[in-house]
Design a protein around this motif. Structure first.
Motif, mmCIF file in Angstrom:
data_model
loop_
_atom_site.group_PDB
_atom_site.id
_atom_site.type_symbol
_atom_site.label_atom_id
_atom_site.label_comp_id
_atom_site.label_asym_id
_atom_site.label_seq_id
_atom_site.Cartn_x
_atom_site.Cartn_y
_atom_site.Cartn_z
ATOM 1 N N ALA A 1 -2.307 -42.617 45.231
ATOM 2 C CA ALA A 1 -2.422 -43.494 44.060
ATOM 3 C C ALA A 1 -2.531 -42.666 42.785
ATOM 4 O O ALA A 1 -1.903 -42.983 41.771
ATOM 5 C CB ALA A 1 -3.624 -44.414 44.216
ATOM 6 N N LEU A 2 -3.328 -41.601 42.835
ATOM 7 C CA LEU A 2 -3.462 -40.735 41.659
ATOM 8 C C LEU A 2 -2.149 -40.038 41.336
ATOM 9 O O LEU A 2 -1.804 -39.874 40.160
ATOM 10 C CB LEU A 2 -4.561 -39.697 41.883
ATOM 11 N N GLU A 3 -1.429 -39.619 42.364
ATOM 12 C CA GLU A 3 -0.156 -38.927 42.135
ATOM 13 C C GLU A 3 0.840 -39.805 41.402
ATOM 14 O O GLU A 3 1.679 -39.298 40.658
ATOM 15 C CB GLU A 3 0.424 -38.434 43.463
ATOM 16 N N LEU B 1 2.775 -39.957 34.174
ATOM 17 C CA LEU B 1 2.393 -40.549 32.893
ATOM 18 C C LEU B 1 1.449 -39.623 32.133
ATOM 19 O O LEU B 1 1.584 -39.463 30.908
ATOM 20 C CB LEU B 1 1.719 -41.907 33.121
ATOM 21 N N ILE B 2 0.507 -39.020 32.853
ATOM 22 C CA ILE B 2 -0.429 -38.091 32.214
ATOM 23 C C ILE B 2 0.319 -36.859 31.717
ATOM 24 O O ILE B 2 0.106 -36.388 30.606
ATOM 25 C CB ILE B 2 -1.566 -37.707 33.183
ATOM 26 N N ARG B 3 1.234 -36.359 32.551
ATOM 27 C CA ARG B 3 2.017 -35.186 32.158
ATOM 28 C C ARG B 3 2.812 -35.482 30.891
ATOM 29 O O ARG B 3 2.847 -34.681 29.960
ATOM 30 C CB ARG B 3 2.937 -34.757 33.301
ATOM 31 N N ASN B 4 3.448 -36.636 30.861
ATOM 32 C CA ASN B 4 4.229 -37.028 29.693
ATOM 33 C C ASN B 4 3.333 -37.133 28.455
ATOM 34 O O ASN B 4 3.717 -36.693 27.368
ATOM 35 C CB ASN B 4 4.946 -38.358 29.950
ATOM 36 N N MET C 1 -5.970 -31.665 36.685
ATOM 37 C CA MET C 1 -6.254 -33.096 36.576
ATOM 38 C C MET C 1 -6.393 -33.734 37.952
ATOM 39 O O MET C 1 -7.291 -34.550 38.172
ATOM 40 C CB MET C 1 -5.150 -33.806 35.773
ATOM 41 N N MET C 2 -5.525 -33.348 38.882
ATOM 42 C CA MET C 2 -5.617 -33.898 40.238
ATOM 43 C C MET C 2 -6.937 -33.487 40.887
ATOM 44 O O MET C 2 -7.608 -34.306 41.522
ATOM 45 C CB MET C 2 -4.422 -33.443 41.092
ATOM 46 N N GLU C 3 -7.312 -32.236 40.711
ATOM 47 C CA GLU C 3 -8.585 -31.752 41.260
ATOM 48 C C GLU C 3 -9.761 -32.542 40.659
ATOM 49 O O GLU C 3 -10.663 -32.981 41.375
ATOM 50 C CB GLU C 3 -8.737 -30.268 40.950
ATOM 51 N N ILE C 4 -9.725 -32.733 39.353
ATOM 52 C CA ILE C 4 -10.790 -33.475 38.675
ATOM 53 C C ILE C 4 -10.851 -34.910 39.180
ATOM 54 O O ILE C 4 -11.922 -35.435 39.497
ATOM 55 C CB ILE C 4 -10.589 -33.428 37.144
ATOM 56 N N MET C 5 -9.702 -35.550 39.254
ATOM 57 C CA MET C 5 -9.662 -36.946 39.684
ATOM 58 C C MET C 5 -10.057 -37.103 41.149
ATOM 59 O O MET C 5 -10.748 -38.051 41.506
ATOM 60 C CB MET C 5 -8.279 -37.548 39.418
#
Length: 156
Positions: free
Chosen positions: A47-49, A54-57, A78-82
């Motif tokens: 789900a995060l992926e 969108l975050i990258r953009n 960001m993935m690690e944080i999330m």
């Protein structure tokens, strides 16, 4: 007789909050199990992926000159944080279930999830949610584009 009535009243008053606390605790335990049945770490990661592009953009637009390597590194971070929020998400989601359903309803939901149909619902739900998200994004974009003139008129 009066002392007996007062004693019974105090016993009842002392008992009721404990029953309510036990019920809330039991609801939370079962709610947590229900959330864990429907949300694995892999599903959470998936789900995060879906939000990472969108975050990258957003980073790319707000940080001019960012290199692909920097953006890749930022997305990994960001993935690690999330992902570090997974346990908290489980607990808070369990609280949502526990606050909305009675103990009996949670037990019934848990029993349903153990049936073949319940298992299929749990298996299909991530795909349905993902597809519904894409549909929502498409419909939202179409609606905004169709009405962009109306929105722009507000700012003129």
């Amino acid at each position: 007789m009066r002392n007996l009535i007062i004693g019974i009243a105090f016993a009842f008053i002392a008992f009721v909050p404990r029953v309510q606390a036990d019920d809330a605790s039991d609801r939370l335990v079962i709610a947590r199990e229900i959330v864990l049945q429907s949300t694995s770490e892999d599903m959470y990661r998936t789900a995060l992926e879906t939000t990472m592009p969108l975050i990258r953009n957003s980073f790319q637009v707000s940080i001019p000159g960012a290199t692909d390597a920097q953006l890749d590194e930022a997305m990994d971070l960001m993935m690690e944080i999330m992902m570090s929020t997974y346990d908290d998400m489980i607990e808070e989601s369990a609280g949502l279930y526990a606050s909305r359903f009675t103990l009996a309803e949670l037990e019934e939901l848990q029993a349903f999830n153990s049936t073949p149909l319940g298992q299929k619902v749990l298996q299909e739900l991530p795909g349905i949610t993902s597809e519904a998200s894409v549909i929502g994004e498409r419909l939202g974009t179409e609606a905004v584009n169709a009405n962009l003139g109306r929105v722009q008129a507000i700012f003129q």
